[in-house]
Scaffold this motif. Sequence first.
Motif, mmCIF file in Angstrom:
data_model
loop_
_atom_site.group_PDB
_atom_site.id
_atom_site.type_symbol
_atom_site.label_atom_id
_atom_site.label_comp_id
_atom_site.label_asym_id
_atom_site.label_seq_id
_atom_site.Cartn_x
_atom_site.Cartn_y
_atom_site.Cartn_z
ATOM 1 N N GLN B 65 -53.508 25.229 87.159
ATOM 2 C CA GLN B 65 -54.380 24.815 87.329
ATOM 3 C C GLN B 65 -55.103 23.167 86.725
ATOM 4 N N MET B 66 -53.267 22.279 86.424
ATOM 5 C CA MET B 66 -52.978 20.563 86.176
ATOM 6 C C MET B 66 -53.771 19.880 87.617
ATOM 7 N N GLU B 67 -53.533 19.589 87.417
ATOM 8 C CA GLU B 67 -53.113 18.099 88.765
ATOM 9 C C GLU B 67 -52.219 16.238 88.551
ATOM 10 N N GLU B 68 -51.872 16.885 89.746
ATOM 11 C CA GLU B 68 -51.020 15.471 89.171
ATOM 12 C C GLU B 68 -50.887 14.356 89.060
ATOM 13 N N PRO B 69 -51.116 13.226 87.578
ATOM 14 C CA PRO B 69 -51.293 12.715 87.642
ATOM 15 C C PRO B 69 -51.718 10.988 87.927
ATOM 16 N N ASP B 70 -52.970 10.018 88.444
ATOM 17 C CA ASP B 70 -51.955 9.109 88.941
ATOM 18 C C ASP B 70 -52.531 7.407 87.765
ATOM 19 N N TRP B 71 -52.836 7.733 86.652
ATOM 20 C CA TRP B 71 -52.226 6.645 86.315
ATOM 21 C C TRP B 71 -51.476 5.260 86.139
ATOM 22 N N ALA B 72 -50.418 5.846 86.484
ATOM 23 C CA ALA B 72 -49.075 5.110 86.077
ATOM 24 C C ALA B 72 -49.181 4.535 86.978
ATOM 25 N N ASN B 179 -48.400 18.182 80.212
ATOM 26 C CA ASN B 179 -48.457 16.735 81.242
ATOM 27 C C ASN B 179 -48.249 17.690 82.296
ATOM 28 N N TYR B 180 -48.655 17.862 83.584
ATOM 29 C CA TYR B 180 -48.718 18.401 85.484
ATOM 30 C C TYR B 180 -46.608 18.364 84.951
ATOM 31 N N TYR B 181 -45.799 17.936 85.029
ATOM 32 C CA TYR B 181 -44.397 17.913 85.087
ATOM 33 C C TYR B 181 -44.236 18.774 84.034
ATOM 34 N N ALA B 182 -43.929 18.520 82.914
ATOM 35 C CA ALA B 182 -43.900 19.018 81.873
ATOM 36 C C ALA B 182 -44.112 20.883 81.843
ATOM 37 N N ALA B 183 -45.372 20.849 82.758
ATOM 38 C CA ALA B 183 -45.649 21.953 82.991
ATOM 39 C C ALA B 183 -45.269 22.905 84.284
ATOM 40 N N GLY B 280 -36.483 0.847 101.042
ATOM 41 C CA GLY B 280 -37.307 1.949 100.011
ATOM 42 C C GLY B 280 -36.989 3.545 100.414
ATOM 43 N N VAL B 281 -36.347 3.616 101.363
ATOM 44 C CA VAL B 281 -36.205 5.077 102.362
ATOM 45 C C VAL B 281 -35.380 5.906 101.289
ATOM 46 N N GLY B 282 -35.943 6.802 101.212
ATOM 47 C CA GLY B 282 -35.219 8.144 99.980
ATOM 48 C C GLY B 282 -35.317 8.140 98.370
ATOM 49 N N GLY B 283 -35.009 7.719 98.212
ATOM 50 C CA GLY B 283 -34.707 8.089 96.831
ATOM 51 C C GLY B 283 -34.943 9.002 95.501
ATOM 52 N N VAL B 284 -34.149 9.499 94.347
ATOM 53 C CA VAL B 284 -35.479 10.437 93.271
ATOM 54 C C VAL B 284 -36.316 9.856 92.974
ATOM 55 N N PHE B 285 -37.462 10.552 92.831
ATOM 56 C CA PHE B 285 -38.801 10.487 91.905
ATOM 57 C C PHE B 285 -38.602 11.641 90.775
ATOM 58 N N ASN B 286 -38.461 10.078 89.759
ATOM 59 C CA ASN B 286 -38.269 10.450 88.367
ATOM 60 C C ASN B 286 -39.250 10.557 87.654
ATOM 61 N N PHE B 287 -39.532 11.522 87.131
ATOM 62 C CA PHE B 287 -40.492 12.154 86.469
ATOM 63 C C PHE B 287 -40.531 13.520 84.936
ATOM 64 N N VAL B 288 -39.932 12.539 84.195
ATOM 65 C CA VAL B 288 -39.301 12.489 82.621
ATOM 66 C C VAL B 288 -40.212 12.982 82.287
ATOM 67 N N THR B 289 -40.342 13.619 80.863
ATOM 68 C CA THR B 289 -41.326 14.336 79.592
ATOM 69 C C THR B 289 -40.105 14.739 79.124
ATOM 70 N N LYS B 290 -39.932 12.890 77.655
ATOM 71 C CA LYS B 290 -38.813 13.442 76.445
ATOM 72 C C LYS B 290 -40.004 12.818 75.505
ATOM 73 N N ARG B 291 -39.560 13.374 74.344
ATOM 74 C CA ARG B 291 -40.414 13.125 73.008
ATOM 75 C C ARG B 291 -39.371 14.057 71.838
ATOM 76 N N GLY B 292 -39.661 13.105 70.865
ATOM 77 C CA GLY B 292 -38.322 14.078 69.782
ATOM 78 C C GLY B 292 -39.467 14.084 68.663
ATOM 79 N N ILE B 293 -39.687 15.101 67.765
ATOM 80 C CA ILE B 293 -40.338 15.044 66.523
ATOM 81 C C ILE B 293 -39.287 14.638 65.072
#
Lengths: 438, 481
Positions: B65-72, B179-183, B280-293
């Motif tokens: 149900q989520m959409e990829e965010p594009d605010w970044a 978020n999208y990628y965490a889901a 700029g060809v190739g490479g890794v897309f690094n979409f990471v969610t990191k959080r601590g409490i």
Amino acid sequence: MDLKETLLSSYLAFDAQYGPQHKLQDQRAAAIEVFEQQGFPTKKEEDWKYTPLRNLIKTNYTVFPKEEVSLKLDEVKEYILQDVDTYKIVFVDGIYNAYLSETTHVGVDVCLLSAALTKPKYAATIKKYFNQIAAKDASLTALNTAFTKEGAYIHVPEGKLVEKPVQIIHFTTDKNPSLLLQPRNLIVVEKNAEIQIVERHQSLTTNESFTNVVTEIFNEQNAQLDYYKIQNDQTTASLIDSTYISQRKHSHAKVHTFSFGGKLTRNNLNFYHKDPEINSTMKGITLIEGSQFVDHHTLVHHAQPNSESHQDYKGIFAEKSTGVFNGKIIVEKKAQKTNAFQQNNNILMDDKASINTKPQLEIFADDVKCSHGCTIGQLDEDALFYMQTRGIPTKEARGLLTYAFANNVLQSVKIDSVKKRINKLIAEKLGVNIGFDV
Amino acid sequence: MAYTEEELKKELETKEYEYGFYTDIESDTFPVGLNQDIVRAISNRKGEPAWMTKWRLEAFEKFQQMEEPDWANVKYKKPDLQSIAYYSAPKAQVKYDSLDEVDPELLKTFEKLGISLEEQKKLAGVAVDIVMDSVSVASTFKDTLAEKGIIFCSISEAIKEHPELVKKYIGSVIPRTDNYYAALNSAVFSDGSFCYIPKGVRCPMELSTYFRINQAGTGQFERTLVIADEGSYVSYLEGCTAPARDENQLHAAVVELIALDDAEIKYSTVQNWFPGDKYGVGGVFNFVTKRGICHERSKISWTQVETGSAVTWKYPSCILKGNDSIGEFYSIAVTNNHQQADTGTKMIHLGKRTKSTIISKGISAGQSHNSYRGLVKVGANAKNARNFSQCDSLLMGNACGAHTFPYIEAKSKSAKIEHEATTSKIGEDQIFYCNQRGIDTEKAIALIVNGFSKDVLNKLPMEFAVEAQKLLEISLEGSVG
């Protein structure tokens, strides 16, 4: 019917009144289309994230004043700078008031936009400047463009130093309730010319009022502009002020904004550099209480090399008031040797007060000096204590410290009468009886 | 001989990503595509209990149900999630008793990466968990740690052997709907590391995870969960590399840290995914969610050195829930060529007297874009909260960009928040001074950049500091002039 629909249907009536033969018709039609598509900005838009308009647009405002109101000088004297000789353009409920005004065509044009739009002698200037720098895609600016009818028109010819400051004053009265005012100002300062302007919006009633003002300023080569905005309105008056300044080589534009009151105040202040070696200064003091809301959005677009910009905004927020500051500096690839500084300091006086600030830099050039600093804190307890040990009561001590905090901004105010007025307002706001006069 | 800029340029253009090799290990890869069956199959393959499968499926449902965010502030071609294989593991899934039994090809890979397991074991005293493609292949020092009651294993193992801990904490800091990628990660994560430090224990060595994407056409979705029980301490390191490929590979990880009362977690990352070639060809897309409490009086410290990835989108954050808790974020982000990084942190002050420090150094070169995006939020109850943020950017050349988007929201009058940011370039006089002293331009830049980044480099554990310095040099090669 919600406000958007009311406005869209009002536009039809407005358009019929000002006719298809009107020369701005095309621009108006394009603008209303933008507004129709975008509507009022919501919190989902990044630029309006912290600024809710939901409550504001619940009221069904009208754009047409019912009657022309005359005011006696005594009724409004306190809102007009008296101790200095000035030109005045005064509007009451959006309609020009000749009795309170003092305009001129001698050496400089200080008159009405409505006149400039109709008289052939101004046609060239209107064509060259009108709606050239104002954002075409911002819905509220577009809304103003669509309803363009009246406002101040100031044209300073080449080499002219206007000796008297110009006051632009808008009054809202209780005769025309729920009025949406959309003044449109056009100011052109030609080569080597200089002018000082003071702008004020004042509601004389406790009715809801809403002003959506757009000002376009063109600072040609080496022109000097010194602009003061005094915002100390009723808690029922809301103001959205969008100012667009275009600057040419060696010009200097200074804008001071004093936000001391109003239900919701939003200032969009945009500087666009068209040439190298330009100086822009924007400063502001915000001092509010109750549940008032003040939002400053600034943009400096450095597009050419060797320019400077200075920003200094101080905010003091008491009781349940809320402040927003969003300063954006864009430095384009070409704009090498840019110096851009931004400072935003805030004091929260009470626990219910809040501040959201976002100093933003977007830099594409490498040889630049850009910095921003932002602080949120409170008055120094030690300094307060020290003053108390010297016999200064808490309230006065607080007042003095607060005044000192904001004083940096006041120092660059060039019109004494404005400075005195602001000093008085600060003392009033802080509830102290100290002469801050220098 | 004078070393001209031309020569340097040539050398740099031909300089390749050092870790861009591919190891030919037979691997077991799932067919491409993403659907419920794949999620189920991953869970099945890992032999997970029913509650975990259910957890994943719920996450998948939310994800749809989520959409990829594009605010970044990054531009990229959105990855086609249906063309990725969600599970790839080196074949021969036998548990090794000693390193001698490990596939020699695999060992060679690690040697190339500079992590010889043997050597690490003897010299560095670092316990390593290695995740290759999707599966954890080796954890070292397990026994030594077990003596102290420390659990350090792959997350799949933890799900089976310590379900009570995993069940309690997984998704507690980063909910599946975050978020999208965490889901996405919650639905398809294949492995990752798990670490639990019992009450009052100070972990005697640095714990370390090494991630590597090896197979083509795969995505890596690892999940890390670190729990520091009351009064404990742990320092955790994370490193990553990938082969050079001309396709964009997706890496969407989730890292959750839980610092209970009086605990301290130090989490360091050296991220060096393949950044793409100079076009700029190739490479890794690094979409990471990191959080601590952070609970009462605890402390979480994030340190990151980001040099790789074509696109980075990463905001290690701290929720300062307990009174007197402390959050720290130290970051160096280097972008070169066509890399884009949008990184920063969120410090959410909820408890009284909470403190946070943010030091972010961004270095952009080539045609890259580097953004700092951060949030400092002080809630109404966070009396006497304190924050200090500093983000400095260094620009090399005029084709790159540096951006800062700091959000500051204060609702408490006793909060003290300071934020400062500067943008500058390396001064010609600084380089001239070095040249004068016989230091060539490239070395001089390395020296100056190192000085610029020192505040952050100092925070890295010994083992990483050296690697990070070297990485900085490599990443910036070719940016002179």
